[in-house]
Write a protein that holds these residues in place. Structure first.
Motif, PDB file in Angstrom:
ATOM      1  N   THR A  59      19.421  37.199  33.725  1.00 33.05           N
ATOM      2  CA  THR A  59      18.691  38.347  34.262  1.00 33.05           C
ATOM      3  C   THR A  59      17.328  37.943  34.811  1.00 33.05           C
ATOM      4  OG1 THR A  59      17.905  38.780  32.009  1.00 33.05           O
ATOM      5  CG2 THR A  59      19.812  40.041  32.771  1.00 33.05           C
ATOM      6  N   GLY A  60      16.882  36.756  34.462  1.00 33.33           N
ATOM      7  CA  GLY A  60      15.587  36.279  34.947  1.00 33.33           C
ATOM      8  C   GLY A  60      15.687  35.222  36.026  1.00 33.33           C
ATOM      9  N   GLY A  61      16.898  34.955  36.522  1.00 30.14           N
ATOM     10  CA  GLY A  61      17.065  33.958  37.568  1.00 30.14           C
ATOM     11  C   GLY A  61      18.150  32.958  37.220  1.00 30.14           C
ATOM     12  N   GLY A 119       7.255  42.644  38.347  1.00 37.59           N
ATOM     13  CA  GLY A 119       8.167  43.227  37.380  1.00 37.59           C
ATOM     14  C   GLY A 119       9.389  42.374  37.126  1.00 37.59           C
ATOM     15  N   GLN A 120      10.057  42.678  36.016  1.00 37.80           N
ATOM     16  CA  GLN A 120      11.272  41.946  35.662  1.00 37.80           C
ATOM     17  C   GLN A 120      12.379  42.218  36.675  1.00 37.80           C
ATOM     18  OE1 GLN A 120      10.949  43.971  31.691  1.00 37.80           O
ATOM     19  NE2 GLN A 120      12.082  42.154  31.068  1.00 37.80           N
ATOM     20  N   LYS A 121      13.097  41.177  37.012  1.00 30.93           N
ATOM     21  CA  LYS A 121      14.198  41.312  37.957  1.00 30.93           C
ATOM     22  C   LYS A 121      15.404  41.919  37.257  1.00 30.93           C
ATOM     23  CE  LYS A 121      17.116  38.636  41.111  1.00 30.93           C
ATOM     24  NZ  LYS A 121      17.467  37.275  41.590  1.00 30.93           N
ATOM     25  N   VAL A 122      16.025  42.895  37.905  1.00 26.36           N
ATOM     26  CA  VAL A 122      17.286  43.452  37.430  1.00 26.36           C
ATOM     27  C   VAL A 122      18.365  42.918  38.356  1.00 26.36           C
ATOM     28  CG1 VAL A 122      18.620  45.545  36.964  1.00 26.36           C
ATOM     29  CG2 VAL A 122      16.150  45.524  36.561  1.00 26.36           C
ATOM     30  N   SER A 123      19.145  41.966  37.873  1.00 27.05           N
ATOM     31  CA  SER A 123      20.097  41.264  38.738  1.00 27.05           C
ATOM     32  C   SER A 123      21.369  42.043  38.998  1.00 27.05           C
ATOM     33  CB  SER A 123      20.438  39.893  38.136  1.00 27.05           C
ATOM     34  OG  SER A 123      20.964  40.037  36.843  1.00 27.05           O
ATOM     35  N   ILE A 127      13.699  50.805  33.252  1.00 30.67           N
ATOM     36  CA  ILE A 127      14.277  51.932  33.983  1.00 30.67           C
ATOM     37  C   ILE A 127      13.177  52.908  34.394  1.00 30.67           C
ATOM     38  CG2 ILE A 127      15.818  53.928  33.792  1.00 30.67           C
ATOM     39  CD1 ILE A 127      17.540  52.235  31.865  1.00 30.67           C
ATOM     40  N   ALA A 128      12.245  53.192  33.464  1.00 30.48           N
ATOM     41  CA  ALA A 128      11.168  54.142  33.742  1.00 30.48           C
ATOM     42  C   ALA A 128      10.253  53.673  34.868  1.00 30.48           C
ATOM     43  CB  ALA A 128      10.353  54.390  32.471  1.00 30.48           C
ATOM     44  N   THR A 129       9.985  52.379  34.922  1.00 30.91           N
ATOM     45  CA  THR A 129       9.088  51.886  35.983  1.00 30.91           C
ATOM     46  C   THR A 129       9.794  51.767  37.328  1.00 30.91           C
ATOM     47  OG1 THR A 129       9.541  49.611  35.234  1.00 30.91           O
ATOM     48  CG2 THR A 129       7.527  50.661  34.439  1.00 30.91           C
ATOM     49  N   LEU A 130      11.121  51.884  37.345  1.00 31.78           N
ATOM     50  CA  LEU A 130      11.861  51.835  38.611  1.00 31.78           C
ATOM     51  C   LEU A 130      12.217  53.224  39.137  1.00 31.78           C
ATOM     52  CD1 LEU A 130      14.272  48.846  37.886  1.00 31.78           C
ATOM     53  CD2 LEU A 130      12.442  48.897  39.587  1.00 31.78           C
ATOM     54  N   ASN A 131      12.054  54.250  38.298  1.00 36.60           N
ATOM     55  CA  ASN A 131      12.375  55.603  38.741  1.00 36.60           C
ATOM     56  C   ASN A 131      11.383  56.584  38.123  1.00 36.60           C
ATOM     57  OD1 ASN A 131      13.596  58.311  38.870  1.00 36.60           O
ATOM     58  ND2 ASN A 131      15.445  57.262  39.571  1.00 36.60           N
ATOM     59  N   LYS A 132      10.665  57.311  38.950  1.00 40.20           N
ATOM     60  CA  LYS A 132       9.612  58.208  38.478  1.00 40.20           C
ATOM     61  C   LYS A 132      10.148  59.414  37.716  1.00 40.20           C
ATOM     62  CE  LYS A 132       6.168  56.975  41.965  1.00 40.20           C
ATOM     63  NZ  LYS A 132       5.288  57.469  43.054  1.00 40.20           N
ATOM     64  N   ASN A 164       5.517  41.646  22.928  1.00 40.18           N
ATOM     65  CA  ASN A 164       6.169  41.193  24.152  1.00 40.18           C
ATOM     66  C   ASN A 164       6.623  42.374  25.008  1.00 40.18           C
ATOM     67  OD1 ASN A 164       6.844  38.718  25.519  1.00 40.18           O
ATOM     68  ND2 ASN A 164       8.975  39.308  25.287  1.00 40.18           N
ATOM     69  N   SER A 165       7.101  43.441  24.357  1.00 40.90           N
ATOM     70  CA  SER A 165       7.519  44.628  25.099  1.00 40.90           C
ATOM     71  C   SER A 165       6.339  45.229  25.863  1.00 40.90           C
ATOM     72  CB  SER A 165       8.096  45.681  24.142  1.00 40.90           C
ATOM     73  OG  SER A 165       9.222  45.188  23.466  1.00 40.90           O
ATOM     74  N   PHE A 166       5.204  45.296  25.203  1.00 38.72           N
ATOM     75  CA  PHE A 166       4.010  45.871  25.837  1.00 38.72           C
ATOM     76  C   PHE A 166       3.575  45.025  27.041  1.00 38.72           C
ATOM     77  CE2 PHE A 166      -0.694  46.607  25.881  1.00 38.72           C
ATOM     78  CZ  PHE A 166      -0.647  47.944  26.258  1.00 38.72           C
ATOM     79  N   ILE A 167       3.592  43.705  26.880  1.00 44.34           N
ATOM     80  CA  ILE A 167       3.202  42.824  27.979  1.00 44.34           C
ATOM     81  C   ILE A 167       4.164  42.978  29.153  1.00 44.34           C
ATOM     82  CG2 ILE A 167       2.824  40.424  28.670  1.00 44.34           C
ATOM     83  CD1 ILE A 167       0.768  41.570  26.658  1.00 44.34           C
ATOM     84  N   LEU A 168       5.456  43.045  28.852  1.00 42.42           N
ATOM     85  CA  LEU A 168       6.439  43.226  29.918  1.00 42.42           C
ATOM     86  C   LEU A 168       6.293  44.597  30.571  1.00 42.42           C
ATOM     87  CD1 LEU A 168       9.585  41.590  28.282  1.00 42.42           C
ATOM     88  CD2 LEU A 168       8.246  40.711  30.200  1.00 42.42           C
ATOM     89  N   GLY A 169       5.902  45.605  29.796  1.00 42.14           N
ATOM     90  CA  GLY A 169       5.642  46.918  30.370  1.00 42.14           C
ATOM     91  C   GLY A 169       4.509  46.849  31.377  1.00 42.14           C
ATOM     92  N   MET A 170       3.435  46.166  31.026  1.00 40.40           N
ATOM     93  CA  MET A 170       2.315  45.991  31.959  1.00 40.40           C
ATOM     94  C   MET A 170       2.768  45.254  33.214  1.00 40.40           C
ATOM     95  SD  MET A 170      -1.057  45.192  29.655  1.00 40.40           S
ATOM     96  CE  MET A 170      -0.511  43.562  29.156  1.00 40.40           C
ATOM     97  N   TYR A 171       3.563  44.213  33.016  1.00 45.95           N
ATOM     98  CA  TYR A 171       4.059  43.392  34.132  1.00 45.95           C
ATOM     99  C   TYR A 171       4.910  44.232  35.089  1.00 45.95           C
ATOM    100  CZ  TYR A 171       6.565  39.448  36.349  1.00 45.95           C
ATOM    101  OH  TYR A 171       7.109  38.555  37.226  1.00 45.95           O
TER     102      TYR A 171
END
Length: 545
Positions: A97-99, A448-452, A490-495, A435-442
């Motif tokens: 999922t990350g490449g 942002g994290q790639k969704v493959s 999901i939340a950061t990809l859809n308002k 780690n979840s919080f850091i990824l949320g900020m990212y």
């Protein structure tokens, strides 16, 4: 030039990290791919007392030290889920999922997952009385009767751990005696808070929202006995009956036996040259930390010569090992931001595309407010890409209304335009959830994290009605981060989607409202609740029900 590692290790448990340590010490270029920051099943163990040279240590502390040791030998880490692979060529390809990553050799060390028994009531009461992790869920059963199902080492050890919480602990074992070391079994039998019933099986759980009754059968005499909780009370059932190998994704790529284990030769190579297996994923008589780390060491030393010969055959020049020791963000066992973690966070934040704002809304009467404020402020001080703001509740009612704040203290992330990102955290962002919080900020700052998975991306884009996701967690839960990370992506990809992480031990009203007795607990639109670890596809499925 495209990066080709000497060795990719899939799995960050004892076998995987041991392989990383031995390979890193041999100056091999190593990448460990971790699905999540669990550290294998050992991380769920409260006490390790049978590892040579270590008198006593918790499973999570042991894995934290082992990972730190691997980092010291230059091992690289990435947190991602393996989605596919190509083992048909001499250079192996692992898709995540990350490449996509390439290596001369691969070690599969994905371990095993807890088995379920399938008795009537097991599925219905999972999360509300039935549990599989004493460390994660033991506290929910404080002052209650607890039944532990199993006769092996895990059942014996976790039963002793659960005496910290239960008013009584009863072990239900279908075998005539413990199957673990006699010294462990004798210790359990002598424990004043533990009752052991051998030759006995749990046949059924009954109840309404929570279990109130259980039936047991003696498999020698055939006698059936029944347990009934007092009116208005419930009890707990913890199942420890072994593990099923986590090998499904490798089917069709390597040989897997009829039980799901991966056979190897004495060098731990599978039937595919360059692909090795180590740890609980292999067929073996003894599944313990000591055998897992031995497997990792054997696999790594076997790969050392294999990788050297393959490089010469393919004419690949050996690259100098990079100085970077870790590409993933992890939390130390006790310190919030030590020097090493501060540097790692700085490296992550440097990749942010936009400035974001971290807002803390405090409850002056809640003692956790100050801890949350200090923690978030310390994180924000890492970079000018992070703006920090703090309010007392009621001080900025417009913001509270905008983010639909229901409980305090809480943290929210605003995007570059000062708009609500859809993410709230009603907990201090520490332990497994840092780690979840850091990824949320990212995800909010970008890229942002790639969704493959293209199908998942399409499903996320099609959500056109408001979806509120609340995730009940505990900071000791190792299954919660993946669920939080999936929901927040999901939340950061859809308002139309918003996610809130809630520490159920801070907010008991939330726990009581939904009768939560296991984490993670996922509540959709304040109506439907689901228990257990969820990935993006799982959450999309329950959203669309």
């Amino acid at each position: 030039m495209e990066k080709i590692y000497d060795i990719i290790v899939i799995g960050g448990g004892p076998a995987g990290l041991s392989a990383g340590i031995y390979a890193g010490r041999a100056k091999l270029d190593v990448l460990v791919i971790e699905k999540e920051n669990k550290g294998g099943q050992i991380s769920l163990t409260s006490e390790v007392v049978n590892y040579p040279g270590i008198l006593e240590i918790s499973g999570s502390e042991y894995m934290a030290q082992t990972k730190k040791q691997a980092e010291g030998f230059g091992v690289n880490f990435v947190q991602a889920e393996v989605t596919d692979m190509d083992f048909t060529q001499k250079i192996k390809i692992v898709k995540t999922t990350g490449g996509e990553y390439k290596a001369l050799a691969v070690v599969i060390a994905t371990g095993a997952a807890p088995r379920k028994l399938g008795f009537p009531g097991e599925k219905e009461f999972t999360g509300r009385g039935v549990a599989y992790c004493a460390t994660c869920d033991g506290e929910f059963f404080t002052g209650m009767d607890i039944f532990v199902i199993g006769a092996g080492f895990a059942a014996a050890e976790e039963a002793m751990f659960l005496t910290k919480y239960g008013k009584s602990v009863t072990i239900i074992a279908r075998e005539p005696d413990f199957t673990c070391a006699k010294s462990i079994g004798d210790k359990v039998k002598a424990h004043p808070k533990i009752t052991v019933k051998f030759n006995t099986e749990l046949t059924e759980l009954t109840g309404d929202m929570k279990p109130t009754g259980a039936k047991f059968k003696n498999n020698v005499t055939g006698e059936v006995t029944e347990y009934k909780a007092k009116v208005g009370e419930t009890f707990g059932v913890f199942v420890f009956v072994g593990y099923a190998p986590s090998s499904q994704i490798f089917k069709g790529h390597i040989e897997i036996d009829q039980f799901g284990f991966i056979p190897t030769n004495e060098d731990l190579m599978t039937n595919v040259p360059g692909v090795f297996a180590a740890g609980d994923i292999r067929p073996k008589r003894l599944r313990q930390v000591v055998t897992a780390v031995a497997d990792g060491a054997i696999a790594a030393t076997s790969i050392e010569k294999y990788a050297h010969d393959l490089r010469e055959e393919l004419g690949l020049k050996k690259e100098e090992k990079e100085d970077t020791k870790v590409t993933n963000v992890t939390a130390e066992a006790e310190a919030f931001l030590d020097e090493g973690l501060r540097k790692q966070l700085g490296d992550v934040v440097a990749r942010f595309e936009n400035q974001i704002e971290l807002v803390v809304i405090k409850d002056p009467n809640n003692e956790e407010s100050l801890n949350i404020e200090n923690a978030v402020k310390e994180i924000a001080e890492i970079s000018d890409k992070l703006k920090f703001t703090s309010y007392n509740m009621g001080e900025n009612k417009a913001l509270e209304a905008k983010i639909k704040a229901e409980r305090f203290p809480t943290i929210t992330i605003l995007n570059k335009n000062g708009e609500y990102s859809g993410l709230k955290y009603s907990s201090i962002p520490s332990g497994h959830e840092l780690n979840s919080f850091i990824l949320g900020m990212y995800n909010v700052a970008g890229p942002g994290q790639k969704v493959s998975n293209e199908e998942s991306l399409a499903k996320i884009a099609k959500i056109d009605n408001p979806i509120n996701i609340k995730i009940g967690i505990s900071l000791s839960c190792t299954k919660c981060p993946k669920t939080v990370q999936s929901a927040q992506r999901i939340a950061t990809l859809n308002k139309n989607v918003e996610m809130e992480m809630i520490n159920i031990f801070t907010f008991q009203d939330f726990k009581n409202r939904y009768d939560i007795m296991s984490v993670p607990a996922v509540v959709i639109n304040d109506k439907h609740i689901y228990f257990g670890e969820k990935n993006i596809e799982d959450i999309l499925e329950i959203i669309n029900k």
